[in-house]
Design an enzyme around this catalytic site. Structure first.
Site, short mmCIF file in Angstrom:
data_model
loop_
_atom_site.label_atom_id
_atom_site.label_comp_id
_atom_site.label_asym_id
_atom_site.label_seq_id
_atom_site.Cartn_x
_atom_site.Cartn_y
_atom_site.Cartn_z
CE LYS A 98 -4.11 -1.95 0.00
NZ LYS A 98 -4.14 -3.29 0.49
C1 LIG Z 1 -5.57 -3.99 0.94
C2 LIG Z 1 -7.04 -3.77 0.91
C3 LIG Z 1 -7.88 -4.17 1.96
C4 LIG Z 1 -7.42 -5.03 3.09
O1 LIG Z 1 -6.34 -4.58 3.79
P1 LIG Z 1 -5.39 -5.62 4.55
O2 LIG Z 1 -4.51 -4.75 5.34
O3 LIG Z 1 -4.68 -6.43 3.52
O4 LIG Z 1 -6.27 -6.47 5.41
C5 LIG Z 1 -9.22 -3.84 1.87
N1 LIG Z 1 -9.72 -3.18 0.84
C6 LIG Z 1 -8.95 -2.79 -0.19
C7 LIG Z 1 -9.57 -2.04 -1.30
C8 LIG Z 1 -7.60 -3.09 -0.19
O5 LIG Z 1 -6.84 -2.71 -1.24
#
Ligand SMILES: *Cc1c(COP(=O)(O)O)cnc(C)c1O
Length: 380
Positions: free
Chosen positions: A186
């Site tokens: 991210k």
């Molecule tokens: C990455 C992501 C999540 C989940 O996050 P995690 O930290 O991997 O649990 C939820 N929604 C979207 C759109 C994502 O890109």
């Protein structure tokens, strides 16, 4: 295989300052939730522009707790895009509610279509859980108006959108609450982690309580002598973040604007290159002037009818990793029971064309050129 080194979809980086912050947290001897988590929360609240920020163990945990704090429960419906990460719909099911899938605007704009959201609202709808796809803010004017008109909780899945803004306000701060992810790929990566932000005191208190078993005091409060014992006022979870990752997060947050700027510049380079590829487009070419993207993903749409699997295989052979964001949720086996409940023609129209290209702040311009060349070669 090409001679150049492979180009990954996403990549992490670190330096002395991140190492020192993580090392200091380790050396402090306090590894679970503590002062570094509190400092990270405060910095995040300031950055997004909310009264509260509660750090949790993942973005999925953030979604789960936000849905619980929004009082979503069995019998309720939650409107979500199908073109998002499956964690959104899974979290709705974890609180016993049902996801109702909505369509996107089209190939130019992969965000939710507010008109289709309006059509999906029933007297059982409790909340809208909206995504800012690839970090491009969805139409929050229309979605806020809908939420207000129908008395719905408006939750932002802002996992792609830390640093994105809508009319100068931070994504995540635009509805009742916003959820972020700090997963390794991210915009603010710390490995695993998440965050719930809100201006609502009671909402924040619920998330805080449920994050740590529903216990009324933290181990840290008891160590500090602020509390001798605890009560449990609801059956919560262990969704806490730890000190080492919070320390990394605080350093990363100071760099986020620079990272996002680098991402936006690289996406612009991709756009220039893709303009010369027949039939290939990039969504969000023309976002509203009052929106700033966090440029989380570089997503292209292949020509109609292209064999995506073959394109991806040729690019992989040329050393370029690609991905698909996302296989729509209604196509998964776990959601077969609600497939077809609502028509999703525009989601289904783009799903076979989606191709995510490598993007991370330290991706080099010559690597972007190499990705574009690999795509060009893969299409012939
Ligand atoms: C990455 C992501 C999540 C989940 O996050 P995690 O930290 O991997 O649990 C939820 N929604 C979207 C759109 C994502 O890109």
């Amino acid at each position: 295989m090409s001679n150049a080194s492979p180009i990954p979809l996403s990549d992490t980086s670190f330096d002395e300052e991140v190492l020192r912050a993580a090392g200091d947290a380790l050396a402090s001897g306090w590894w679970s939730t503590g002062p570094r988590v509190e400092a990270f929360e405060q910095a995040c609240a300031e950055f997004v522009g909310t009264r509260h920020a509660v750090a949790v163990s993942s973005g999925t945990a953030a979604l789960h707790l936000a849905l619980l704090a929004a009082d979503c429960r069995p019998g309720d419906e939650v409107v979500v895009p199908s073109l998002t990460f499956v964690a959104a719909a899974n979290s709705v099911r974890h609180v016993g509610a049902e996801p109702v899938f909505c369509d996107i605007r089209g190939p130019e704009d992969l965000n939710l279509d507010p008109d289709d959201v309006r059509a999906a609202i029933t007297d059982r709808t409790r909340a809208l859980l909206v995504l800012h796809y690839a970090g491009y803010p969805c139409d929050m004017d229309a979605l806020r108006a809908l939420a207000e008109e129908h008395d719905l909780v408006l939750l932002e899945d802002a996992a792609h959108a830390l640093g994105a803004t809508w009319r100068g306000e931070g994504c995540g701060s635009l509805g009742t609450a916003g959820c972020f992810s700090f997963f390794a790929n991210k915009n603010l990566p710390i490995g695993e982690g998440g965050l719930v932000v809100t201006d609502d005191d009671a909402f924040a208190a619920d998330v805080r309580l449920l994050r740590s078993h529903g216990m009324t005091t933290l181990t840290l409060d008891r160590k500090r002598g602020h509390a001798a014992s605890y009560d449990v006022t609801s059956a919560g979870f262990n969704y806490r973040l730890d000190e080492v990752r919070a320390a990394m997060g605080t350093v990363q947050l100071r760099r986020l604007d620079g990272y996002n700027e680098a991402r936006r510049r690289l996406v612009a380079l991709y756009r220039e290159g893709i303009a010369s590829l027949d039939g290939v487009t990039m969504p969000f070419a023309d976002p509203p002037p009052h929106a700033t993207s966090a440029a989380h993903l570089a997503v292209a749409l292949l020509p109609v009818g292209a064999d995506r699997a073959a394109v991806r295989e040729r690019m992989r052979a040329a050393g370029v990793q690609t991905s698909v964001h996302y296989p729509p949720i209604h196509t998964f086996t776990a959601y077969a029971d609600v497939r077809g409940a609502r028509p999703l023609p525009r989601t289904e129209g783009v799903e076979a064309r989606l191709l995510t290209l490598p993007l991370f702040p330290h991706l080099r311009d010559d690597q972007v050129e190499a990705v574009l060349q690999a795509l060009r070669d893969a299409l012939v």
